[in-house]
Design an enzyme around this catalytic site. Structure first.
Site, PDB file in Angstrom:
ATOM      1  N   TYR A 198       0.851  -1.191   0.000  1.00  0.00           N
ATOM      2  CA  TYR A 198       0.000   0.000   0.000  1.00  0.00           C
ATOM      3  C   TYR A 198       0.888   1.242   0.000  1.00  0.00           C
ATOM      4  O   TYR A 198       1.835   1.319   0.785  1.00  0.00           O
ATOM      5  CB  TYR A 198      -0.891  -0.003   1.250  1.00  0.00           C
ATOM      6  CG  TYR A 198      -1.840   1.179   1.336  1.00  0.00           C
ATOM      7  CD1 TYR A 198      -2.884   1.320   0.428  1.00  0.00           C
ATOM      8  CD2 TYR A 198      -1.688   2.145   2.325  1.00  0.00           C
ATOM      9  CE1 TYR A 198      -3.754   2.404   0.509  1.00  0.00           C
ATOM     10  CE2 TYR A 198      -2.562   3.226   2.416  1.00  0.00           C
ATOM     11  CZ  TYR A 198      -3.592   3.347   1.504  1.00  0.00           C
ATOM     12  OH  TYR A 198      -4.453   4.412   1.592  1.00  0.00           O
ATOM     13  N   ASP A 252       9.200   2.989   0.116  1.00  0.00           N
ATOM     14  CA  ASP A 252       8.111   3.629   0.843  1.00  0.00           C
ATOM     15  C   ASP A 252       8.306   3.281   2.323  1.00  0.00           C
ATOM     16  O   ASP A 252       7.940   2.199   2.775  1.00  0.00           O
ATOM     17  CB  ASP A 252       6.763   3.124   0.324  1.00  0.00           C
ATOM     18  CG  ASP A 252       5.591   3.690   1.124  1.00  0.00           C
ATOM     19  OD1 ASP A 252       5.845   4.383   2.137  1.00  0.00           O
ATOM     20  OD2 ASP A 252       4.433   3.422   0.749  1.00  0.00           O
ATOM     21  N   LYS A 303       3.680   8.902   9.146  1.00  0.00           N
ATOM     22  CA  LYS A 303       3.536   8.263  10.462  1.00  0.00           C
ATOM     23  C   LYS A 303       4.542   8.790  11.499  1.00  0.00           C
ATOM     24  O   LYS A 303       4.363   9.911  11.956  1.00  0.00           O
ATOM     25  CB  LYS A 303       3.526   6.750  10.284  1.00  0.00           C
ATOM     26  CG  LYS A 303       2.356   6.355   9.337  1.00  0.00           C
ATOM     27  CD  LYS A 303       2.015   4.909   9.244  1.00  0.00           C
ATOM     28  CE  LYS A 303       0.696   4.732   8.508  1.00  0.00           C
ATOM     29  NZ  LYS A 303       0.744   4.085   7.225  1.00  0.00           N
TER      30      LYS A 303
HETATM   31  C1  LIG Z   1       0.082   4.516   5.858  1.00  0.00           C
HETATM   32  C2  LIG Z   1       0.858   4.272   4.638  1.00  0.00           C
HETATM   33  C3  LIG Z   1       0.778   5.125   3.528  1.00  0.00           C
HETATM   34  C4  LIG Z   1      -0.234   6.227   3.425  1.00  0.00           C
HETATM   35  O1  LIG Z   1      -0.072   7.201   4.390  1.00  0.00           O
HETATM   36  P1  LIG Z   1      -1.332   8.174   4.737  1.00  0.00           P
HETATM   37  O2  LIG Z   1      -0.746   9.145   5.703  1.00  0.00           O
HETATM   38  O3  LIG Z   1      -2.369   7.277   5.310  1.00  0.00           O
HETATM   39  O4  LIG Z   1      -1.751   8.798   3.468  1.00  0.00           O
HETATM   40  C5  LIG Z   1       1.647   4.912   2.483  1.00  0.00           C
HETATM   41  N1  LIG Z   1       2.531   3.914   2.507  1.00  0.00           N
HETATM   42  C6  LIG Z   1       2.632   3.062   3.543  1.00  0.00           C
HETATM   43  C7  LIG Z   1       3.664   1.991   3.524  1.00  0.00           C
HETATM   44  C8  LIG Z   1       1.779   3.200   4.631  1.00  0.00           C
HETATM   45  O5  LIG Z   1       1.853   2.318   5.627  1.00  0.00           O
END
Ligand SMILES: *Cc1c(COP(=O)(O)O)cnc(C)c1O
Length: 426
Positions: A144, A239, A267
């Site tokens: 994701y 990511d 995060k």
């Molecule tokens: C949470 C997450 C996102 C998206 O971040 P948001 O702040 O929810 O838009 C993208 N990549 C990874 C790996 C994530 O865990």
């Protein structure tokens, strides 16, 4: 436990907010029942609207690595708020957080702050395309990267060459530039690169996956990706929205010993406020506006409250690097405790773990990619989730999510969690 007030609040929320929530996983669709409405949180505990106390294993999906309402972060935000909450002008604290981030993370010289992980990944891919002059990207099924159009593509059967959108509203035109590969399958990536030679801008990956449960890359796979990217002039995009400042000071790059070309954050870097970021060497970041032609902007980007939370959080982590080991030790303790309980019950399971990320899958096959993760028994997972919740343990309400341990969790909390698992009839 009683959840009357949460259920009433959910019923009311559904009248005004689609599905009653502002992010789908919160709605408990995967586990059934009504979601818990939280009133406040402190340290390792959530207190819900029915005054139940829950031991928290999601920590706001990762940001609160030191626990809820962590004083240095709180104080930094409160002090900052008194001086004004947004200016739309440069502030010194943006440079302070940028400087600290760059000093902690390998292979980055410059960083741009945005407001979410989605924005970070979307902008990083635009930058990769602008820098390389190529259109296509490779992503992995089950990873994701936020909800921007290019990423809402999943593997259908045989969909190895072209992705098909898995959300209405994503056009075929967008989907055709996202190529799908499978986690831990290096041969598949090689074939995809060969079939699209000279057309791929970036390979984007969760270097330790957390959005199909926790899935650890093999050494051969992750190092192999680096080699392919170097040979083919493709940018390797880690990511690290989940892993950044969680697996180590330098995130997964440091923990796995692999260099990426572009890194995204979210995060933890926001300390619980809305922050995302993307970073790379100067040569790549120089392509970004206003230095270069690749456009990216944000009215609230670098917001002073968000920056002060991030700065306080990263300062704590930078000064107390043993936190990462302490978290990994706690996670290992939980792993061993849960394994012992599940062995006794004789239920088929897998536990995957890396650093402070861990997930339990009810299957007898190793979980190494999306397909093997999807084989988990969801009926057992639901029983496990609700059983734990009834004993006051709040786990991610989906088998496709990793737990995020926070350092406020004590060994007593972990024992209480393991004992809760013992009491469930699976
Ligand atoms: C949470 C997450 C996102 C998206 O971040 P948001 O702040 O929810 O838009 C993208 N990549 C990874 C790996 C994530 O865990």
């Amino acid at each position: 436990m009683r959840y009357q007030r949460s259920s009433a609040l959910f019923a009311e929320a559904k009248q005004y907010i689609p599905g009653g929530v502002n992010s789908p996983v919160r709605a408990f669709k995967a586990v059934g029942g009504d979601p818990i409405f939280v009133k406040k949180a402190e340290g390792a505990y959530l207190y819900d609207e029915d005054d139940n106390r829950l031991i928290d294993y999601i920590a706001s999906w990762g940001p609160l690595i030191l626990g809820h309402a962590y004083e240095p972060v709180l104080n930094a935000v409160i002090d900052k708020a008194k001086k004004g909450t947004s200016f739309g002008m440069p502030t010194e604290i943006e440079t302070q957080l940028a400087k600290l981030s760059v000093s902690m993370v390998p292979n980055i010289d410059k960083i741009r702050f945005v407001n979410s992980g989605t924005e970070a990944c979307m902008s990083a891919v635009r930058l990769a395309r602008g820098y390389t002059g190529k259109d296509k990207i490779i992503k992995f099924a089950g990873c994701y990267h936020g909800h921007s159009d290019s990423f809402l593509i999943q593997a259908g059967s045989g969909a190895v060459t072209f992705g098909s959108p898995n959300s209405p509203g994503v056009t075929q035109g967008t989907a055709k530039d996202t190529l799908l590969a499978h986690y831990n399958d290096l041969e598949g990536v090689k074939k995809l690169v060969e079939a699209n030679k000279g057309e791929i801008a970036t390979i984007i990956i969760e270097p330790v996956a957390g959005n199909m449960g926790c899935i650890v890359p093999t050494d051969e796979f992750i190092k192999g990706l680096r080699d392919i990217c170097t040979q083919e002039g493709i940018l390797l995009l880690f990511d690290e929205v989940m892993t950044g400042f969680r697996l180590a000071k330098g995130g997964a790059q440091e923990a796995l010993g692999v260099d990426a070309d572009i890194v995204t954050f979210g995060k933890v870097i926001g300390g619980g406020l809305p922050v995302g970021a993307f970073a790379a060497r100067s040569e790549i970041m120089g392509h970004l506006a206003p230095e270069g032609p690749v456009y990216q902007a944000g009215t609230l980007s670098g917001n002073p409250l968000a920056m002060s939370a991030g700065l306080a959080m990263l300062t704590e982590l930078n000064n107390n690097a043993q936190i990462f080991q302490s978290l990994a030790d706690k996670t290992e303790y939980l792993h061993k405790g849960l394994a012992k309980v599940l062995n006794k019950k004789g239920v088929p399971y897998q536990i995957n773990r890396f650093g402070s990320m861990i997930s339990v899958h009810f299957t007898d096959e190793p979980v190494v990619d999306f397909a093997s993760s999807a084989k988990g028994n969801n009926a057992t997972f639901k029983k496990y989730f609700h059983g734990m919740l009834d004993k006051g343990v709040y786990l991610p309400p989906s088998a496709f999510e990793s737990y995020f341990l926070n350092d406020a969790l004590s060994y007593d909390d972990l024992d209480e969690t393991i004992n809760a698992a013992k009491a469930i009839d699976l």
